[in-house]
Scaffold this motif. Structure first.
Motif, mmCIF file in Angstrom:
data_model
loop_
_atom_site.group_PDB
_atom_site.id
_atom_site.type_symbol
_atom_site.label_atom_id
_atom_site.label_comp_id
_atom_site.label_asym_id
_atom_site.label_seq_id
_atom_site.Cartn_x
_atom_site.Cartn_y
_atom_site.Cartn_z
ATOM 1 N N VAL A 179 75.894 -19.752 92.722
ATOM 2 C CA VAL A 179 75.609 -18.477 93.374
ATOM 3 C C VAL A 179 76.628 -17.418 92.955
ATOM 4 O O VAL A 179 76.277 -16.264 92.688
ATOM 5 N N LEU A 180 77.897 -17.817 92.878
ATOM 6 C CA LEU A 180 78.938 -16.855 92.482
ATOM 7 C C LEU A 180 78.727 -16.380 91.047
ATOM 8 O O LEU A 180 78.950 -15.206 90.734
ATOM 9 N N VAL A 181 78.303 -17.309 90.173
ATOM 10 C CA VAL A 181 78.015 -16.916 88.790
ATOM 11 C C VAL A 181 76.864 -15.923 88.760
ATOM 12 O O VAL A 181 76.902 -14.911 88.042
ATOM 13 N N LYS A 182 75.834 -16.231 89.548
ATOM 14 C CA LYS A 182 74.690 -15.328 89.602
ATOM 15 C C LYS A 182 75.109 -13.957 90.131
ATOM 16 O O LYS A 182 74.685 -12.915 89.607
ATOM 17 N N GLN A 183 75.941 -13.948 91.187
ATOM 18 C CA GLN A 183 76.413 -12.681 91.733
ATOM 19 C C GLN A 183 77.235 -11.900 90.713
ATOM 20 O O GLN A 183 77.108 -10.678 90.600
ATOM 21 N N LYS A 184 78.044 -12.626 89.962
ATOM 22 C CA LYS A 184 78.865 -11.965 88.943
ATOM 23 C C LYS A 184 77.993 -11.352 87.861
ATOM 24 O O LYS A 184 78.263 -10.246 87.373
ATOM 25 N N LEU A 185 76.924 -12.071 87.493
ATOM 26 C CA LEU A 185 75.998 -11.551 86.492
ATOM 27 C C LEU A 185 75.314 -10.296 87.021
ATOM 28 O O LEU A 185 75.174 -9.303 86.292
ATOM 29 N N GLU A 186 74.901 -10.352 88.295
ATOM 30 C CA GLU A 186 74.216 -9.201 88.872
ATOM 31 C C GLU A 186 75.141 -7.995 88.952
ATOM 32 O O GLU A 186 74.708 -6.853 88.791
ATOM 33 N N LYS A 228 91.122 -23.077 106.691
ATOM 34 C CA LYS A 228 90.724 -21.742 106.267
ATOM 35 C C LYS A 228 89.203 -21.650 106.289
ATOM 36 O O LYS A 228 88.509 -22.532 105.792
ATOM 37 N N LEU A 229 88.690 -20.568 106.883
ATOM 38 C CA LEU A 229 87.246 -20.366 106.944
ATOM 39 C C LEU A 229 86.759 -19.852 105.593
ATOM 40 O O LEU A 229 87.134 -18.757 105.156
ATOM 41 N N GLU A 230 85.936 -20.668 104.930
ATOM 42 C CA GLU A 230 85.464 -20.335 103.598
ATOM 43 C C GLU A 230 83.975 -20.000 103.622
ATOM 44 O O GLU A 230 83.223 -20.509 104.451
ATOM 45 N N THR A 231 83.574 -19.156 102.701
ATOM 46 C CA THR A 231 82.156 -18.855 102.502
ATOM 47 C C THR A 231 81.618 -19.783 101.419
ATOM 48 O O THR A 231 82.189 -19.880 100.338
ATOM 49 N N ALA A 232 80.558 -20.485 101.735
ATOM 50 C CA ALA A 232 79.960 -21.423 100.791
ATOM 51 C C ALA A 232 78.447 -21.276 100.820
ATOM 52 O O ALA A 232 77.872 -20.721 101.763
ATOM 53 N N TYR A 233 77.793 -21.766 99.764
ATOM 54 C CA TYR A 233 76.340 -21.704 99.653
ATOM 55 C C TYR A 233 75.804 -23.119 99.433
ATOM 56 O O TYR A 233 76.387 -23.895 98.662
ATOM 57 N N PHE A 234 74.689 -23.444 100.099
ATOM 58 C CA PHE A 234 74.163 -24.798 100.052
ATOM 59 C C PHE A 234 72.649 -24.785 99.846
ATOM 60 O O PHE A 234 71.953 -23.890 100.334
ATOM 61 N N ASN A 235 72.183 -25.818 99.123
ATOM 62 C CA ASN A 235 70.787 -26.211 99.180
ATOM 63 C C ASN A 235 70.730 -27.404 100.137
ATOM 64 O O ASN A 235 71.549 -28.321 100.039
ATOM 65 N N TYR A 236 69.784 -27.402 101.056
ATOM 66 C CA TYR A 236 69.779 -28.473 102.047
ATOM 67 C C TYR A 236 68.350 -28.887 102.382
ATOM 68 O O TYR A 236 67.384 -28.151 102.116
ATOM 69 N N ALA A 237 68.238 -30.102 102.946
ATOM 70 C CA ALA A 237 66.963 -30.606 103.457
ATOM 71 C C ALA A 237 67.247 -31.365 104.749
ATOM 72 O O ALA A 237 68.167 -32.175 104.811
ATOM 73 N N TYR A 238 66.476 -31.081 105.783
ATOM 74 C CA TYR A 238 66.564 -31.773 107.054
ATOM 75 C C TYR A 238 65.262 -32.543 107.272
ATOM 76 O O TYR A 238 64.190 -31.931 107.381
ATOM 77 N N GLN A 239 65.336 -33.887 107.294
ATOM 78 C CA GLN A 239 64.159 -34.739 107.419
ATOM 79 C C GLN A 239 64.210 -35.494 108.752
ATOM 80 O O GLN A 239 65.160 -36.221 109.019
ATOM 81 N N PRO A 240 63.182 -35.323 109.632
ATOM 82 C CA PRO A 240 63.213 -36.039 110.903
ATOM 83 C C PRO A 240 63.040 -37.557 110.705
ATOM 84 O O PRO A 240 62.262 -37.991 109.844
ATOM 85 N N GLU A 267 59.309 -31.657 112.198
ATOM 86 C CA GLU A 267 58.892 -31.190 110.883
ATOM 87 C C GLU A 267 60.122 -30.945 110.017
ATOM 88 O O GLU A 267 61.120 -30.392 110.487
ATOM 89 N N ALA A 268 59.989 -31.369 108.751
ATOM 90 C CA ALA A 268 61.111 -31.217 107.822
ATOM 91 C C ALA A 268 61.368 -29.752 107.516
ATOM 92 O O ALA A 268 60.482 -28.907 107.655
ATOM 93 N N MET A 269 62.596 -29.481 107.089
ATOM 94 C CA MET A 269 62.963 -28.110 106.737
ATOM 95 C C MET A 269 63.913 -28.135 105.554
ATOM 96 O O MET A 269 64.791 -28.998 105.472
ATOM 97 N N VAL A 270 63.687 -27.229 104.613
ATOM 98 C CA VAL A 270 64.546 -27.139 103.433
ATOM 99 C C VAL A 270 65.046 -25.706 103.294
ATOM 100 O O VAL A 270 64.426 -24.769 103.783
ATOM 101 N N GLY A 271 66.170 -25.559 102.629
ATOM 102 C CA GLY A 271 66.726 -24.239 102.384
ATOM 103 C C GLY A 271 67.474 -24.212 101.065
ATOM 104 O O GLY A 271 68.008 -25.233 100.621
ATOM 105 N N ASN A 272 67.487 -23.058 100.434
ATOM 106 C CA ASN A 272 68.150 -22.905 99.142
ATOM 107 C C ASN A 272 69.153 -21.766 99.199
ATOM 108 O O ASN A 272 68.855 -20.697 99.754
ATOM 109 N N GLU A 273 70.314 -22.022 98.647
ATOM 110 C CA GLU A 273 71.376 -21.021 98.546
ATOM 111 C C GLU A 273 71.667 -20.387 99.904
ATOM 112 O O GLU A 273 71.871 -19.184 100.033
ATOM 113 N N ALA A 274 71.657 -21.247 100.938
ATOM 114 C CA ALA A 274 71.954 -20.759 102.288
ATOM 115 C C ALA A 274 73.453 -20.497 102.432
ATOM 116 O O ALA A 274 74.278 -21.322 102.072
#
Length: 745
Positions: free
Chosen positions: A255-262, A221-233, A205-212
């Motif tokens: 996401v960073l812009v949104k966080q800054k706004l918040e 360097k270990l960085e923090t990042a945010y992704f929208n993704y889709a996994y399709q079998p 079954e497919a799976m999607v995610g937003n701002e993960a």
């Protein structure tokens, strides 16, 4: 060719790879021979073909241009090729690709009467070539895609392909191809993505995610990042999962812009707006509602079809005259966001105009040329909170008026910062001017020395243990050093985590009342002291007369004098209680602590009581041997009082049981009787000064309500507790405890 040779020729051709032998007719071609290979490929039978014109046989077994090709072969006496041709065999509906080769049969005169029509099954070759072309095309699309795309193969999630964008998102190069994801991206261990991929592969079954949120190793360097993704079998023809297609887009800047706004809004609005808010997207100069979530529809009391695609003023014409339109106009014109923590919103209802309180913000949507083309509206219905606040404000105002009318001072103390905030009246009570600052340390310094430690301990107990603060103490004025008496009551307030954040209460000037009490106590002490001398003389005379009566054998006189001696003792005890009360309230009772055996003290008290009263059976049961560190005389006074009350309020011959033991690190003493018991409504008042139970059962029993009050105060000064459990008609059990820190075992 004779008939026999003709049959042999046909039989021979049928067994060769020649599909058909076509014979030239006047205007067309007829089928002269049909080979076995052709019949197998097409699924036709020989009888349906032999002797038939090519246009009279089953439809679509010849290409549409067959006549043109045959005429050209006949004319030029040369071979021709038709490939590929998509044929649908008669025996099943699936089409297949074949190649057609046509060659002329030239006789000895140089003429052409027959054409050899040879077919070959090239379906697998064509489809393989098509699949390869499609796959190459697909891979080219993946490579050129503006988003990260990749393909994983097998349960081990081996990276079969990944476009440059995906490699860039991973911070990797093509060396990770043909490696399992867990090895290629070891930083994913402990993150949810590998488990999600395994679930997609397992369940198909497919799976999607937003701002993960993900932690990716880029450039070491270990960085923090945010992704929208889709996994399709990816599945085979049988529906089994063989791989997974991944699509990912990095949305970290968004996401960073949104966080800054918040972060830019207030902490309260940040918490509330992010947790619960209505969302609306308005487009164009007419403010067309393009997106509206369910919370906004609920806020407006509208259905989706009454909002989406309509101008704002058509949806809510009642906005005319309200400030929201002007706010929107300003945002459109300036491109600057705007928000309010609280605003009144009027709306139409079936019963007239409704009213709500809302918190909202307007954020402009700006195109690449810097022009505002829409506004994102966020809103929350805060009506219940505002009305509750108004109610609290009204209650606080009424309380403030009441406090001011009663001349009470108020304080608020922060235990963490030690910041003290006081009312003008409290400053006045402590002798400060209204514009002068008061600190916790200066207030404690103004408390007189005999009460200073008591006040500090009471505050500490309230802050740490949550105990109610209720204390009377004396202070000295800041400037005039005048002695004043105060009564303070308060409590500690904690946050959701249980941390003390505010210690608040009120302060009342009881100087006049206290001075009256002091005068009364001084008078009681003086009278009690003056009564002790004649009583001492009276007791001596009674004892002298009793000795003479005993010597003369006057039994009647002896009995009378014994009763008189008992009454003198009762009067002495009463005067002693009054003196103790006056000393207690004057703050002149000091504890002289020492080590002693509590069992021995209990035995002494029981022995002393039984010398004058043998009407009850006093038992010590299974008491433990306990050593305590306390004021022996005053603890003895408490035990004496409790046993005396048990005897006083229970019928003759009943058992009075006195026990002492250790419970949870404390010394516990109990006195149980089988008496008349105490009404439930009176239990909480028993230890108040001068309190007496109002009942016919108690009216015949003498007393002033002092003994239990004195006992409670003595135990309190030992930092212990005293209480009672009772049921009418079944008796009572009085308890007191001494804390562990006072025990030496």
């Amino acid at each position: 060719m004779d008939h026999q040779n003709d049959d042999l020729f046909k039989a021979f051709l049928q067994k060769t790879h020649v599909g058909l032998v076509l014979k030239k007719e006047a205007l067309s071609f007829s089928i002269y021979v049909a080979g076995d290979n052709y019949l197998k490929i097409t699924g036709l039978n020989r009888e349906a073909l032999i002797g038939k014109d090519i246009f009279d046989v089953e439809k679509d077994i010849f290409p549409s241009n067959i006549l043109e090709v045959l005429e050209r072969v006949l004319m030029y006496k040369s071979e021709a090729e038709i490939s590929p041709f998509l044929l649908t065999p008669a025996h099943h509906s699936k089409s297949l690709y074949i190649s057609i080769h046509i060659s002329p049969v030239i006789d000895h005169d140089g003429g052409v009467e027959y054409l050899l029509y040879t077919v070959k099954d090239i379906d697998q070759e064509i489809r393989f070539a098509n699949d390869r072309a499609n796959r190459n095309y697909f891979m080219d699309l993946i490579e050129q895609a503006p988003v990260g795309m990749g393909i994983l193969k097998g349960r081990d999630l081996v990276i079969e392909s990944a476009n440059n964008r995906m490699l860039e998102l991973w911070g990797k190069n093509k060396s990770v191809l043909n490696m399992p994801m867990a090895i290629a991206l070891p930083e994913l261990e402990g993150q949810p993505f590998l488990r999600l991929l395994e679930d997609v592969y397992t369940w198909g079954e497919a799976m999607v995610g937003n701002e993960a949120k993900a932690f990716i190793l880029r450039n070491g360097k270990l960085e923090t990042a945010y992704f929208n993704y889709a996994y399709q079998p990816i599945k085979d023809k049988k529906g089994h999962t063989t791989g997974i297609m991944m699509i990912a887009t990095e949305v970290t800047p968004l996401v960073l812009v949104k966080q800054k706004l918040e972060e830019s809004v207030s902490s309260f609005r940040s918490v509330v707006m992010n947790a619960h808010y209505s969302l609306l997207v308005l487009k164009g100069k007419h403010w067309i509602a393009e997106i509206a979530n369910q919370r906004l529809l609920d806020l407006w009391n509208k259905k989706k079809e009454e909002v989406i695609g309509l101008p704002l003023l058509q949806i809510l014409p009642e906005l005319v005259g309200q400030p929201f339109l002007e706010y929107l106009k300003t945002v459109y014109e300036t491109g600057k966001p705007y928000g309010q923590e609280e605003e009144v919103f009027y709306f139409n209802t079936a019963n007239g105009i409704g009213k709500k309180y809302v918190s909202f913000f307007y954020d402009p949507m700006i195109d690449t040329q810097g022009r505002v083309y829409g506004v994102i509206v966020g809103a929350e219905d805060i009506t219940a909170r505002v009305e509750s606040r108004h109610k609290v404000e009204r209650a606080e105002e009424m309380l403030r008026i009441a406090i001011e009318s009663a001349n009470l001072g108020t304080w608020h103390y922060d235990p963490l910062s030690k910041r003290l905030t006081v009312s003008p009246r409290l400053k006045e009570l402590f002798g400060y001017k209204s514009n002068e600052e008061m600190t916790y340390d200066t207030v404690i310094t103004q408390v007189t020395e005999e009460y200073r430690e008591v006040v500090q301990k009471a505050i500490q107990s309230s802050v740490i243990k949550g105990e109610h603060f209720d204390l009377e103490f004396s202070i000295k004025g800041h400037y005039d050093q005048q002695l004043r008496w105060m009564r303070a009551t308060g409590r500690i307030y904690r946050d959701k985590e249980g941390i003390p954040v505010r210690f608040s209460g009120i302060l009342l000037d009881i100087t006049e009342h206290k001075q009256d009490e002091i005068r009364k106590n001084d008078f009681i002490a003086m009278v009690s002291h003056e009564l002790k001398t004649p009583l001492t003389s009276l007791k001596a005379y009674v004892q002298l007369l009793s000795s003479k009566a005993k010597a003369s054998g006057d039994i009647q006189a002896m009995n009378s004098l014994s009763k008189a001696d008992g009454q003198v003792n009762k009067m002495n005890n009463m005067i002693k209680s009054f003196l103790d009360l006056s000393r207690l309230e004057a703050g002149k009772i000091n504890l002289e602590k020492q080590h002693f055996g509590l069992n021995e003290l209990i035995a002494e008290v029981i022995e002393e009581i039984t010398l004058t009263d043998r009407t009850h059976n006093i038992s010590t049961g299974n008491s433990q041997k306990v050593m305590v560190f306390a004021d022996r005389e005053k603890i003895g006074q408490v035990i004496n009082n409790l046993i005396g009350n048990a005897i006083k309020y229970s019928p003759q011959g009943k058992i009075v049981e006195v026990l002492c033991k250790e419970v949870n690190g404390e010394t516990l003493v109990s006195v149980r009787d089988e008496g008349i018991g105490i009404p439930k409504d009176d239990i909480g008042l028993l230890f108040d000064r001068f309190y007496r139970v109002e009942s016919r059962k108690f009216k015949t029993i003498s007393g002033f309500g002092i003994g239990l009050y004195l006992s409670a105060e003595i135990i309190k000064r030992h930092e212990g507790q005293i209480w009672v459990e009772s049921e009418e008609g079944k008796g009572s059990t009085f308890y007191f405890s001494l804390p562990h820190k006072d025990l030496i075992l």
